[in-house]
Structures are given as C-alpha cells and as structure tokens.
Motif scaffolding. Sequence first.
Motif, PDB file in Angstrom:
ATOM      1  N   GLY A  89       0.825  -1.212   0.000  1.00  0.00           N
ATOM      2  CA  GLY A  89       0.000   0.000   0.000  1.00  0.00           C
ATOM      3  C   GLY A  89       0.857   1.259   0.000  1.00  0.00           C
ATOM      4  O   GLY A  89       0.607   2.208  -0.755  1.00  0.00           O
ATOM      5  N   ALA A  90       1.900   1.278   0.829  1.00  0.00           N
ATOM      6  CA  ALA A  90       2.796   2.434   0.889  1.00  0.00           C
ATOM      7  C   ALA A  90       3.574   2.587  -0.416  1.00  0.00           C
ATOM      8  O   ALA A  90       3.757   3.712  -0.906  1.00  0.00           O
ATOM      9  CB  ALA A  90       3.761   2.293   2.063  1.00  0.00           C
ATOM     10  N   THR A  92       2.605   1.594  -3.374  1.00  0.00           N
ATOM     11  CA  THR A  92       1.660   2.044  -4.390  1.00  0.00           C
ATOM     12  C   THR A  92       1.398   3.539  -4.254  1.00  0.00           C
ATOM     13  O   THR A  92       1.322   4.253  -5.257  1.00  0.00           O
ATOM     14  CB  THR A  92       0.343   1.246  -4.282  1.00  0.00           C
ATOM     15  N   THR A  93       1.285   4.006  -3.029  1.00  0.00           N
ATOM     16  CA  THR A  93       1.090   5.440  -2.795  1.00  0.00           C
ATOM     17  C   THR A  93       2.300   6.237  -3.269  1.00  0.00           C
ATOM     18  O   THR A  93       2.149   7.282  -3.916  1.00  0.00           O
ATOM     19  CB  THR A  93       0.836   5.707  -1.297  1.00  0.00           C
ATOM     20  N   LYS A  94       3.501   5.757  -2.985  1.00  0.00           N
ATOM     21  CA  LYS A  94       4.717   6.432  -3.465  1.00  0.00           C
ATOM     22  C   LYS A  94       4.750   6.485  -4.990  1.00  0.00           C
ATOM     23  O   LYS A  94       5.111   7.510  -5.582  1.00  0.00           O
ATOM     24  CB  LYS A  94       5.971   5.698  -2.970  1.00  0.00           C
ATOM     25  N   PHE A  95       4.358   5.385  -5.617  1.00  0.00           N
ATOM     26  CA  PHE A  95       4.338   5.367  -7.078  1.00  0.00           C
ATOM     27  C   PHE A  95       3.292   6.329  -7.624  1.00  0.00           C
ATOM     28  O   PHE A  95       3.538   7.025  -8.617  1.00  0.00           O
ATOM     29  CB  PHE A  95       4.086   3.959  -7.610  1.00  0.00           C
ATOM     30  N   ALA A  96       2.121   6.386  -6.987  1.00  0.00           N
ATOM     31  CA  ALA A  96       1.067   7.295  -7.442  1.00  0.00           C
ATOM     32  C   ALA A  96       1.527   8.747  -7.360  1.00  0.00           C
ATOM     33  O   ALA A  96       1.242   9.555  -8.251  1.00  0.00           O
ATOM     34  CB  ALA A  96      -0.209   7.078  -6.627  1.00  0.00           C
ATOM     35  N   VAL A  97       2.246   9.096  -6.314  1.00  0.00           N
ATOM     36  CA  VAL A  97       2.786  10.452  -6.175  1.00  0.00           C
ATOM     37  C   VAL A  97       3.805  10.718  -7.286  1.00  0.00           C
ATOM     38  O   VAL A  97       3.786  11.781  -7.928  1.00  0.00           O
ATOM     39  CB  VAL A  97       3.419  10.655  -4.778  1.00  0.00           C
ATOM     40  N   LEU A  98       4.686   9.767  -7.514  1.00  0.00           N
ATOM     41  CA  LEU A  98       5.685   9.913  -8.565  1.00  0.00           C
ATOM     42  C   LEU A  98       5.021  10.013  -9.935  1.00  0.00           C
ATOM     43  O   LEU A  98       5.390  10.852 -10.767  1.00  0.00           O
ATOM     44  CB  LEU A  98       6.648   8.721  -8.523  1.00  0.00           C
ATOM     45  N   PHE A  99       4.008   9.194 -10.179  1.00  0.00           N
ATOM     46  CA  PHE A  99       3.286   9.180 -11.443  1.00  0.00           C
ATOM     47  C   PHE A  99       2.609  10.525 -11.704  1.00  0.00           C
ATOM     48  O   PHE A  99       2.631  11.039 -12.824  1.00  0.00           O
ATOM     49  CB  PHE A  99       2.246   8.050 -11.425  1.00  0.00           C
ATOM     50  N   SER A 100       2.007  11.094 -10.669  1.00  0.00           N
ATOM     51  CA  SER A 100       1.286  12.359 -10.844  1.00  0.00           C
ATOM     52  C   SER A 100       2.209  13.576 -10.877  1.00  0.00           C
ATOM     53  O   SER A 100       1.825  14.619 -11.379  1.00  0.00           O
ATOM     54  CB  SER A 100       0.231  12.527  -9.753  1.00  0.00           C
TER      55      SER A 100
END
Length: 138
Positions: A89-90, A92-100
């Motif tokens: 979960g953490a 995935t959240t880090k990746f979502a921040v990087l992606f955005s």
Amino acid sequence: VIPVVLAALLLPTAKGQRLPATPFVLGSAFAGFFALGPYMITRSPEVEPDGDLPWVVRSINSRVCAASILTFLVAIAFTSQLYTVTDWGAETTKFAVLFSSSKFVAVSCADLFLLCSTAAFLAGEDATERGLGHASSN
C-alpha cells in the motif's frame, strides 16, 4: 526485454509487409511505441511467415533466447529487490505520487502499457499461426 519479445513476434512475418520491420523494432528499444506505432498501423496481419528466415530471426525465436528472456525477467525481480517489499500500500502510494508529479514517469508507464498490449496482441496472432489457438468445439 520487450523489444526482444516484439522482434520475435514481428520479424518472422516482416518480409511481405509494406514497411521493413527491423528499423521500427530497433527503434522501439530506444523510443518505445513512438517508434513502433507507425509500423503497427501499416502492418497486415494476414502475411504468412517466410519459411526461409535469416539466422538472426531464427535465433531470436529459439528456445535458448526464450530461456534467456525468462531468466532475465526473474533476475529483475531479485535485483530490484521486489521480493523485499512488505507494505504494498505504501509503495503504491509512493508510485502514485511519482506518477502524478513526473510527466516522464507517466509517459513511460503509458508507453510500457502500449508495448505490453502490442506484445499480447501479437502473441495471440503467433499462437494462431502456429496452430495453438482455441480448438473448435464440434
């Protein structure tokens, strides 16, 4: 890895196409689907594989190459320490921040998705050409 898979799927049927496949497949290693897209648009899936393939195409379609690709893919999981992730979960959240926050990451992910989708589509065609498709239920 993906360009080698695409080469194995595209080069056997490249002889009868409107455009030569080699520059586009090589370009996909550097520019991804941006290089491969024009070839895929003009490609005819009805072309039968040529029986007399060059040694490069035969070697890319060999079991040795397939085993090498599989070995490389397994090695990626270990060298990237993917197996050590405990909190998905953490991560995935880090990746979502990087992606955005990074256009480069977003475009790279979209490109990887397009290349993988293309490989999946071509694998289906290849299986049908080899007679490995779904059997009719008569």
